[in-house]
Design an enzyme around this catalytic site. Structure first.
Site, PDB file in Angstrom:
ATOM      1  CG  HIS A 295       8.427   4.386   2.442  1.00 53.15           C
ATOM      2  ND1 HIS A 295       8.520   4.888   3.734  1.00 53.15           N
ATOM      3  CD2 HIS A 295       8.457   5.447   1.607  1.00 53.15           C
ATOM      4  CE1 HIS A 295       8.603   6.208   3.660  1.00 53.15           C
ATOM      5  NE2 HIS A 295       8.567   6.568   2.394  1.00 53.15           N
TER       6      HIS A 295
ATOM      7  CG  HIS B 153       9.584   5.832  -2.976  1.00 60.39           C
ATOM      8  ND1 HIS B 153       8.405   5.131  -2.797  1.00 60.39           N
ATOM      9  CD2 HIS B 153       9.499   6.920  -2.165  1.00 60.39           C
ATOM     10  CE1 HIS B 153       7.644   5.787  -1.929  1.00 60.39           C
ATOM     11  NE2 HIS B 153       8.289   6.873  -1.531  1.00 60.39           N
TER      12      HIS B 153
END
Length: 149
Positions: free
Chosen positions: A58, A73
């Site tokens: 992620h 992110h």
């Protein structure tokens, strides 16, 4: 030395204040911008040339030759997905060129799971004043997102 930070995703460039997470929105991680990605399968690409120093499904950090790190992110609270829906293309330690594919993911699935796919792009250990020319509006992966002086 100025470096251009490019968008890792295709979507809409927005300010950090619009990120639905107080830590990113408050620039506590660092200054930068965010991309609200198109809701379709995407390949997240390197925002700068450098070494891939951290890689999680992620999130990832690319460090330039002069030591500046850029965090991407993918979505908010997506660590809770335990990597589900993310496929790593690159390997931690790889030396990348800007725009090189790192992770595939589907922002629509993230959103369908109740999480925000908005993706912060952060200049780590930077002063807010060092970031300028932040783009707002439509961006394609590889387009300039902001300048780091």
């Amino acid at each position: 030395m100025d470096i251009s930070i490019s968008s890792p995703l295709t979507g809409t460039a927005i300010g950090l204040a619009q990120v639905p997470d107080p830590v990113f929105a408050g620039s506590m991680v660092g200054p930068g911008a965010a991309v609200d990605p198109e809701r379709a399968p995407q390949v997240a690409v390197a925002p700068i040339a450098g070494r891939l120093v951290k890689l999680k499904p992620h999130a990832f950090v690319v460090q330039s030759e002069d030591g500046r790190g850029v965090l991407v992110h993918l979505g908010i609270d997506t660590v809770n997905l335990d990597g589900e829906g993310f496929e790593l293309i690159a390997v931690e330690g790889d030396v990348l060129h800007a725009g090189q594919p790192i992770v595939t993911w589907n922002p629509a699935l993230v959103e369908a799971g109740g999480l925000s796919p908005v993706s912060p792009v952060i200049a780590l250990d930077a002063e807010s004043a060092a970031i300028d020319a932040i783009v707002n509006g439509a961006v394609a992966a590889g387009d300039e997102l902001f300048h780091w002086r």
